[in-house]
Write an enzyme that holds these catalytic residues in place. Structure first.
Site, PDB file in Angstrom:
ATOM      1  N   LYS A 273      44.449  43.495  45.043  1.00  0.00           N
ATOM      2  CA  LYS A 273      44.068  44.202  43.829  1.00  0.00           C
ATOM      3  C   LYS A 273      44.061  43.249  42.629  1.00  0.00           C
ATOM      4  O   LYS A 273      44.744  42.218  42.636  1.00  0.00           O
ATOM      5  CB  LYS A 273      45.076  45.327  43.533  1.00  0.00           C
ATOM      6  CG  LYS A 273      45.079  46.474  44.507  1.00  0.00           C
ATOM      7  CD  LYS A 273      46.160  47.489  44.121  1.00  0.00           C
ATOM      8  CE  LYS A 273      46.196  48.660  45.068  1.00  0.00           C
ATOM      9  NZ  LYS A 273      44.997  49.516  44.969  1.00  0.00           N
ATOM     10  N   ARG A 347      45.180  55.780  54.091  1.00  0.00           N
ATOM     11  CA  ARG A 347      44.624  56.613  55.164  1.00  0.00           C
ATOM     12  C   ARG A 347      45.072  56.139  56.539  1.00  0.00           C
ATOM     13  O   ARG A 347      45.119  56.920  57.488  1.00  0.00           O
ATOM     14  CB  ARG A 347      43.102  56.626  55.045  1.00  0.00           C
ATOM     15  CG  ARG A 347      42.421  55.305  55.308  1.00  0.00           C
ATOM     16  CD  ARG A 347      41.015  55.236  54.718  1.00  0.00           C
ATOM     17  NE  ARG A 347      41.061  55.208  53.264  1.00  0.00           N
ATOM     18  CZ  ARG A 347      39.972  55.176  52.489  1.00  0.00           C
ATOM     19  NH1 ARG A 347      38.773  55.186  53.043  1.00  0.00           N
ATOM     20  NH2 ARG A 347      40.089  55.148  51.179  1.00  0.00           N
TER      21      ARG A 347
END
Length: 496
Positions: A273, A347
């Protein structure tokens, strides 16, 4: 732990006689530019008639009591209307929450909502209880620089039905406790809350409740085929955990499984990130904190519904052992997934936990996750998205109407499924960028089967950069009350 929460009591004393440092009262707009008024208290309305006080929702005015009450001061909170009957419950929660949030450092306060309905009074109390929170664990200032503790005690001035008032007090106390659990966990710095420590705190929180706990460590996860959780956690020196909690009251005729995303810190892994804002990724375990707290709430309230809760805990780091974009992992149910972006890690851990959750054949599965930035783009910072089966979505929307927490139902467009078909494996862990929140939900659906299911993406409202009502900066606890309400709604269903 455990979280320190506010003490709430009731009294039938008058506004004039109640003993408190601060008396919190509603403030309504005057009709046709008349002065603002306190409903049911003409003497106070007369005393403040010259204040020209703003009555916008949540606007606060703390003034001396002018001898009109035993309290040292009055805290008048704007409700944004001239008619109390038109004020929504959530507006009352937000307004009175803003009031108690402003009272850090005050020992005790009383709250009165003269002429309100029983339901309105309960909503105001709930907001006030939720607003009485601060997180000062790691502040060490002394003297004038010492951190201010949250309001410690709150007294509700009752009107009429004392039993209803006591019910409101009891319920508000539980809500303050469980939302406080979420806030405390999420606000804890990531160097002090890694997967093993999260699991330990979960065990501590439920130690005196009828909840059993099972913790799988990294070796058990690898042996059990939890490829998603193991893969995400393998770049960290602090290995992953899967925590299962079971609350199974003897009279339960329905069952709900809860699954929470517990990424205790998310760097994005190899798909790193940007540095700006990465510190907020301490909040990427908010889903796990939420479902843990909801399970605690179910046990505290004695809800007659079986609740199995799964906390999928990992730290997503770019260490030498980290998974790479392009890796293929085998999930808990044997399906293979191409990891095309290691920052789509939530996920992956959730999918493994969902496999275990549906294997027990619950009547409903609810998962909670700070899953996608796309949900924030779509819905903003204060509204959560809900996806899943039609029944699952409907249950969430009904519960959110009761709690006042804002959710919005999102679809599963069939054309997005094709984007998740893998090139060398069964699935890929990301789709195309458009509809990113939806494709993330569609990915999770692959691990749910035919079970009734709701997926709550709380990436926006779970963590705040600015205060609103009963929510301060940082962890908000948003969705905790809705998940608990879902459990209560399922528990109240007639036995099949």
């Amino acid at each position: 732990m455990p979280t320190i929460t506010i003490t709430i009591t009731i009294t039938d004393a008058s506004l004039r006689d109640v003993a408190a440092d601060v008396l919190i009262l509603p403030l309504l707009a005057g009709a046709d530019r008349a002065p603002a008024t306190v409903p049911g208290a003409p003497e106070i309305s007369e005393a403040i008639s010259g204040l020209d006080a703003s009555t916008a929702r949540g606007d606060l005015h703390r003034i001396p009591s002018y001898g009109l009450a035993s309290a040292t001061s009055l805290l008048l909170v704007g409700l944004g209307d001239e008619d109390l009957a038109k004020v929504e419950d959530e507006d009352l929660r937000l307004a009175f929450g803003a009031a108690t949030r402003s009272l850090a450092g005050v020992e005790n306060a009383a709250i009165a909502v003269p002429t309100a309905t029983t339901q309105q009074r309960a909503a105001a109390l709930e907001g006030a209880a939720l607003g009485a929170y601060t997180f000062t664990t790691y502040k060490t200032g002394t003297g004038a620089g010492a951190p201010k503790a949250a309001l410690a005690a709150l007294t509700l001035i009752t009107e009429g039905d004392a039993d209803a008032a006591q019910t409101a007090v009891d319920h508000s106390g539980v809500l303050a406790e469980i939302v406080g659990i979420v806030r405390d966990l999420v606000n804890t710095p990531p160097n002090l809350l890694h997967p093993a420590e999260f699991a330990r705190r979960a065990e501590e929180l439920v130690a005196e409740l009828p909840i059993t706990v099972t913790v799988l460590d990294e070796k058990q996860l690898a042996e059990g085929g939890y490829g998603g959780i193991v893969g995400v956690g393998q770049g960290s020196t602090r290995p992953p955990r899967l925590v299962r909690l079971e609350y199974a009251p003897a009279k339960a005729t329905s069952s709900v499984a809860l699954v929470g995303k517990g990424i205790t810190f998310d760097t994005g892994g190899i798909s790193l990130k940007p540095a700006a804002g990465m510190d907020d990724m301490t909040s990427d375990m908010t889903g796990a904190a939420t479902v843990l707290a909801a399970a605690v709430g179910a046990a505290r309230l004695g809800l007659e519904v079986k609740v199995t809760t799964y906390l999928a805990l990992a730290e997503n780091m770019p260490g030498g052992g980290a998974q790479r974009p392009g890796d293929v992992v085998t999930m808990r149910n044997g399906r293979t997934v191409e990891v095309l972006n290691t920052d789509a890690e939530g996920r992956m851990v959730m999918a493994d936990a969902l496999v275990d959750a549906v294997a027990e054949n619950p009547d409903l599965v609810v998962d909670v996750a700070t899953l996608t930035g796309a949900a924030v783009v779509a819905l903003g910072k204060r509204t959560a998205g809900v996806m899943g089966t039609s029944e699952g979505r409907d249950l969430v929307m009904a519960a959110s109407k009761t709690t006042g927490e804002p959710f919005w139902p999102l679809p599963f467009p069939s054309e997005l499924r094709a984007d998740l078909t893998g090139r060398v494996a069964d699935l890929r862990n990301i789709g195309d960028r458009p509809g990113g929140a939806l494709s993330a939900g569609i990915f999770l659906a692959e691990f749910v089967g035919d079970t009734q299911w709701a997926h709550l993406d709380i990436a926006g409202p779970g963590y705040a950069s600015s205060p609103l009502g009963y929510m301060g900066k940082g962890a908000t606890g948003m969705s905790t009350r809705t998940v608990l309400q879902i459990l209560a709604d399922v528990a109240s269903r007639p036995a099949p």
